[in-house]
Write a protein that holds these residues in place. Sequence first.
Motif, PDB file in Angstrom:
ATOM      1  N   VAL A   1       0.693  -1.308  -0.169  1.00  0.00           N
ATOM      2  CA  VAL A   1      -0.136  -0.234  -0.377  1.00  0.00           C
ATOM      3  C   VAL A   1       0.612   1.585  -0.359  1.00  0.00           C
ATOM      4  O   VAL A   1       0.799   2.118  -0.955  1.00  0.00           O
ATOM      5  CB  VAL A   1      -1.354  -0.007   0.956  1.00  0.00           C
ATOM      6  N   ILE A   2       2.066   1.826   0.672  1.00  0.00           N
ATOM      7  CA  ILE A   2       2.962   2.435   0.425  1.00  0.00           C
ATOM      8  C   ILE A   2       3.716   1.859  -0.461  1.00  0.00           C
ATOM      9  O   ILE A   2       4.047   3.476  -0.523  1.00  0.00           O
ATOM     10  CB  ILE A   2       3.988   2.168   1.704  1.00  0.00           C
ATOM     11  N   ALA A   3       4.234   1.486  -1.249  1.00  0.00           N
ATOM     12  CA  ALA A   3       4.597   1.156  -2.255  1.00  0.00           C
ATOM     13  C   ALA A   3       3.986   2.137  -2.959  1.00  0.00           C
ATOM     14  O   ALA A   3       4.521   2.995  -3.852  1.00  0.00           O
ATOM     15  CB  ALA A   3       4.973   0.202  -2.875  1.00  0.00           C
ATOM     16  N   ARG A   4       2.851   1.623  -3.122  1.00  0.00           N
ATOM     17  CA  ARG A   4       1.591   2.455  -4.145  1.00  0.00           C
ATOM     18  C   ARG A   4       1.964   3.410  -4.179  1.00  0.00           C
ATOM     19  O   ARG A   4       1.840   4.563  -5.295  1.00  0.00           O
ATOM     20  CB  ARG A   4       0.499   1.629  -4.212  1.00  0.00           C
ATOM     21  N   ALA A   5       1.703   3.723  -3.017  1.00  0.00           N
ATOM     22  CA  ALA A   5       1.178   5.855  -2.513  1.00  0.00           C
ATOM     23  C   ALA A   5       2.182   6.772  -3.038  1.00  0.00           C
ATOM     24  O   ALA A   5       1.907   7.488  -3.867  1.00  0.00           O
ATOM     25  CB  ALA A   5       0.906   5.366  -0.944  1.00  0.00           C
ATOM     26  N   LEU A   6       3.583   6.512  -2.985  1.00  0.00           N
ATOM     27  CA  LEU A   6       4.573   6.773  -3.128  1.00  0.00           C
ATOM     28  C   LEU A   6       4.598   6.472  -4.841  1.00  0.00           C
ATOM     29  O   LEU A   6       5.179   7.653  -5.308  1.00  0.00           O
ATOM     30  CB  LEU A   6       5.687   6.142  -2.196  1.00  0.00           C
TER      31      LEU A   6
END
Length: 137
Positions: free
Chosen positions: A25-30
């Motif tokens: 989720v964090i990877a996608r948001a970044l």
Amino acid sequence: MGVTGPIRVVVAKPGLDGHDRGAKVIARALRDAGMEVIYTGLHQTPEQIVDTAIQEDADAIGLSILSGAHNTLFAKVIELLKEREAEDIKVFGGGIIPEADIAPLKEQGVAEIFTPGATTTSIVDWVNANVRQTAGA
């Protein structure tokens, strides 16, 4: 010598922790915020993570740790970055990290810790404000 292009972040799951939904989720948001993200996958050693960050010319490493081994794993990544003279790569992370462990981790060189409930927006905003802030001009 200014750095150009998008911020490059290695997102990694060190150790034996097999839960990577939050890291993804964090990877996608970044990524959606315009950063280049290199996701290393599960069960990475600190050595693999640091090697990847150096090879990929990363600006930051984001560690996701839910296993309880945060004190050991963050310390090892910071130590390896120092050994490899790559201390300019900022380390941040999140996961199940007790409040009492956050200040000691920051004293060791971890730039920021995000605990459960942190929003993706707050993480993206922190990376934008704190990674490469001395570059350019």
